[in-house]
Design an enzyme around this catalytic site. Structure first.
Site, short mmCIF file in Angstrom:
data_model
loop_
_atom_site.label_atom_id
_atom_site.label_comp_id
_atom_site.label_asym_id
_atom_site.label_seq_id
_atom_site.Cartn_x
_atom_site.Cartn_y
_atom_site.Cartn_z
N TRP A 45 -76.97 -6.16 -109.25
CA TRP A 45 -77.73 -5.10 -108.59
C TRP A 45 -79.02 -4.79 -109.34
O TRP A 45 -79.38 -5.47 -110.30
CB TRP A 45 -76.84 -3.87 -108.43
CG TRP A 45 -75.72 -4.09 -107.44
CD1 TRP A 45 -75.43 -5.25 -106.76
CD2 TRP A 45 -74.75 -3.14 -107.03
NE1 TRP A 45 -74.35 -5.07 -105.96
CE2 TRP A 45 -73.90 -3.78 -106.09
CE3 TRP A 45 -74.50 -1.80 -107.35
CZ2 TRP A 45 -72.83 -3.12 -105.50
CZ3 TRP A 45 -73.44 -1.14 -106.74
CH2 TRP A 45 -72.62 -1.81 -105.82
N ARG A 105 -75.99 3.14 -112.41
CA ARG A 105 -76.72 1.91 -112.10
C ARG A 105 -78.24 2.04 -112.19
O ARG A 105 -78.78 3.12 -112.32
CB ARG A 105 -76.33 1.39 -110.72
CG ARG A 105 -76.53 2.34 -109.57
CD ARG A 105 -76.02 1.65 -108.28
NE ARG A 105 -76.21 2.46 -107.11
CZ ARG A 105 -75.31 3.27 -106.59
NH1 ARG A 105 -74.12 3.40 -107.17
NH2 ARG A 105 -75.57 3.96 -105.50
N GLU A 161 -80.53 6.92 -107.43
CA GLU A 161 -80.61 5.46 -107.52
C GLU A 161 -82.01 5.10 -108.04
O GLU A 161 -82.96 5.86 -107.88
CB GLU A 161 -80.43 4.83 -106.13
CG GLU A 161 -79.04 5.07 -105.55
CD GLU A 161 -78.81 4.27 -104.27
OE1 GLU A 161 -77.83 3.51 -104.22
OE2 GLU A 161 -79.60 4.40 -103.32
N ASP A 220 -84.05 -3.98 -102.67
CA ASP A 220 -84.93 -3.40 -103.71
C ASP A 220 -85.79 -4.43 -104.46
O ASP A 220 -85.29 -5.50 -104.82
CB ASP A 220 -84.09 -2.71 -104.78
CG ASP A 220 -82.95 -1.89 -104.23
OD1 ASP A 220 -82.90 -1.65 -103.02
OD2 ASP A 220 -82.09 -1.49 -105.03
N TRP A 270 -81.38 -11.67 -96.23
CA TRP A 270 -81.47 -10.24 -96.57
C TRP A 270 -82.24 -10.02 -97.87
O TRP A 270 -82.00 -10.71 -98.87
CB TRP A 270 -80.05 -9.67 -96.74
CG TRP A 270 -80.04 -8.31 -97.36
CD1 TRP A 270 -80.03 -8.01 -98.71
CD2 TRP A 270 -80.06 -7.05 -96.69
NE1 TRP A 270 -80.04 -6.66 -98.89
CE2 TRP A 270 -80.06 -6.03 -97.66
CE3 TRP A 270 -80.07 -6.68 -95.33
CZ2 TRP A 270 -80.07 -4.68 -97.34
CZ3 TRP A 270 -80.08 -5.32 -95.03
CH2 TRP A 270 -80.08 -4.34 -96.01
N MET A 271 -83.11 -9.00 -97.89
CA MET A 271 -83.76 -8.57 -99.14
C MET A 271 -83.75 -7.05 -99.17
O MET A 271 -84.04 -6.41 -98.17
CB MET A 271 -85.21 -9.07 -99.19
CG MET A 271 -86.03 -8.44 -100.32
SD MET A 271 -87.71 -9.10 -100.43
CE MET A 271 -88.43 -8.44 -98.94
#
Ligand code: DQQ
Length: 573
Positions: free
Chosen positions: A115, A178, A233, A56, A53-54
């Site tokens: 994150w 975040r 975000e 941002d 998984w990838m």
């Protein structure tokens, strides 16, 4: 020998070494290369890690002759989780070596995930990373990591600060705090950084200041907020030149400079352009997010959580974004991977000053191989013809169209002002007057499968309106994939030429209309139009003829993307 040339030679030899290894023992590499039978949707010149998984892009930067791309990564599976920072290095932004994880979730302040975040080149030239940790209580906090050895241009090891967490969610909902931006310095030499948030349900760019990059104080006033959106975000805040052709470093302020604020919400990356006063940290914009009918977005297709960086080697600002899958979770597990990065794009303020324009970085052109050309070709209404002679599943196509007298153009349908809706109601097979005309890409021989990237010109109120669509409705015989159409208006004068460029890479089509004023990225999963069975056509489904002024299409070679060696597992104790 110049240091950067020396590094380039070293990286090139590593790539050659890796290439040799692929042939022998690198099963990870071998298994997930493009393969028309086993991996038909794996891309050839877009960035992907070897597997898993990838999401941002994080902390892109240029340091000592090397480009660095970090990314949200699950080292264990093709589904989001265990989020760590993957790390790849390149000397040309096209070929990549995937190296050790830069940051892993092993401390109390990031145990539930490392994150998104950004890199800043500090005043003495050393890089620093600010990232969000999801801590042992699932609170979001901001942390610092620094290179273990600043003399290592590959920056292979990162040390987390003893002072972490540097910013805690005090007076802010800990679930909505975040994605710190790259920092910039004001005239008072203090560093500023923005953190994405929502306050009372409204999107907010919290502003923090610091003298030493370690002790951060929140300003009373956010840099910006909007009561018309929810959580922001991955905010991004950077200067653009009003009249220049170069990108600007993040701390540049002054005359002839405007600032862009981008926020990711509602599954899209929206931006606004305004004037930033560094003395007061006031940012004035008009129009603001959601103010007008037409919202400015980097891309009107699949393109999220993007981030820019200033490339000091070529004085340009480069944009990366996460392009997610449009198939299901179980397909991702079967494929063994999920998520692409967009082709890096140079980003500038458009000449009108009203929007940005984007263009694939020039380095990508080194992959162009066999070329076919057309000039001054009339495409009669209701006709379609093939552009043969290139590998259509892995291609770069540039075309410019000249239109006839627009006198008879259709009227913009009243009540259908949403371009995306307009594209699905008036799709590629709905006959018009001036268009639909454009390209059919990743098309099967009988056109049962195809994706149509096209324009249609309408008469608006005293002007002409150009609509650009990417119509995926017939992109695949597979039922279960999302085939939504995407669309946007293009701010060009259709009495002049209209240009389109599409980068086609097996399961992704990135299209740039009006020289990069409107961009649309689509993910498609054809069943028939795979590899050599994939074709490229030009079509015109309007009643009026149009003319292709120029068309160039190239087969694209694959980029070289390799793991340096098998990943080390992060230590969990
Ligand atoms: N992805 C990260 C978050 C960010 C989100 C987690 C956006 O930091 O807000 O993987 O895609």
């Amino acid at each position: 020998m110049e240091v950067s040339l020396f590094l380039i030679l070293i990286l090139q030899s590593i790539l050659i070494f890796c290439e040799a290894e692929v042939g022998k023992s690198h099963q990870i590499c071998k298994k997930l290369q493009y393969d028309p039978v086993k991996q038909p949707y794996r891309t050839a010149f877009h960035f992907q890690p070897p597997k898993n998984w990838m999401n941002d892009p994080n902390g892109p930067m240029y340091y000592k002759g090397i480009y660095h791309l970090f990314y949200q990564y699950n080292p264990y599976s093709a589904i989001w989780g265990n989020i760590s920072w993957g790390h790849s290095i390149s000397y040309n932004l096209v070929d990549w070596i995937d190296i050790e994880l830069a940051i892993s979730p092993i401390e109390s302040y990031d145990i539930n995930g490392c994150w998104s975040g950004s890199a800043t080149i500090l005043a003495e030239g050393n890089p620093a990373i600010l990232y969000t940790g999801s801590d042992f209580k699932n609170r979001q906090v901001q942390n610092l990591a620094m290179p273990k050895n600043v003399l290592d241009p590959y920056l292979r090891e990162w040390i987390k600060s003893d002072h972490n967490p540097l910013m805690a969610p005090i007076g802010v909902d800990p679930q909505f705090f975040r994605d710190p931006t790259t920092a910039w310095q004001g005239p008072d030499k203090k560093w500023r950084v923005v953190v994405g948030s929502q306050i009372n349900g409204h999107g907010t760019a919290l502003l923090y200041q610091s003298d030493d990059f370690v002790k951060w104080t929140r300003s009373d006033r956010p840099l910006h907020f909007s009561n018309k959106t929810g959580m922001w975000e991955c905010p991004d805040f950077y200067p653009v030149s009003v009249d220049g052709v170069n990108g600007l470093d993040t701390s540049v302020q002054g005359k002839n400079v405007k600032h862009v604020l981008k926020a990711s919400f509602n599954d899209h990356d929206y931006y606004i352009i305004g004037i930033y006063e560094p003395e007061t940290d006031r940012f004035s914009v008009s129009p603001d997010f959601m103010d007008s009918n037409v919202q400015l977005r980097y891309d009107y297709g699949i393109f999220y959580a993007s981030k820019t960086f200033y490339d000091s080697a070529k004085s340009r600002r480069i944009l990366w974004a996460w392009v997610t899958e449009a198939d299901g979770k179980s397909d991702d597990v079967d494929k063994g991977w999920s998520g692409l990065q967009s082709i890096p794009r140079s980003i500038l303020l458009d000449k009108t000053g009203k929007q940005l324009s984007q263009w694939p970085i020039e380095e990508i052109e080194k992959l162009r191989a066999k070329e076919v050309n057309l000039e001054n070709k009339v495409v009669e209404g209701g006709t379609t013809f093939e552009i043969a002679g290139i590998t259509s599943s892995q291609a770069d196509v540039e075309v410019s169209f000249v239109l006839p007298n627009l006198h008879d153009a259709e009227l913009l349908p009243p009540g259908l002002l949403d371009p995306q809706l307009l594209c699905s109601k008036r799709n590629a097979s709905t006959e018009g007057v001036i268009g639909p005309f454009g390209l059919l890409v990743l098309a099967s021989k009988d056109l049962i499968e195809h994706t149509a990237v096209f324009f249609r010109v309408f008469k608006g109120h005293g002007n002409f309106v150009v609509l650009m669509c990417s119509d995926q409705s017939r992109s695949s015989l597979r039922e279960e994939v999302d085939k939504s159409s995407f669309g946007a208006f293009v701010d060009v004068d259709p009495t002049d030429k209209i240009s389109l460029r599409s980068l086609i890479d097996h399961s992704i089509i990135e299209s740039f209309g009006g020289e990069g004023k409107t961009c649309i990225t689509a993910r498609v999963y054809p069943k028939l139009a795979i590899d050599k069975e994939s074709r490229l056509y030009v079509f015109n489904n309007g009643t009026e003829s149009i003319t292709i002024a120029n068309l160039s299409a190239w087969s694209m070679k694959g980029a070289q993307i390799f793991p340096l060696h098998k990943r080390r597992k992060p230590q969990l104790d």
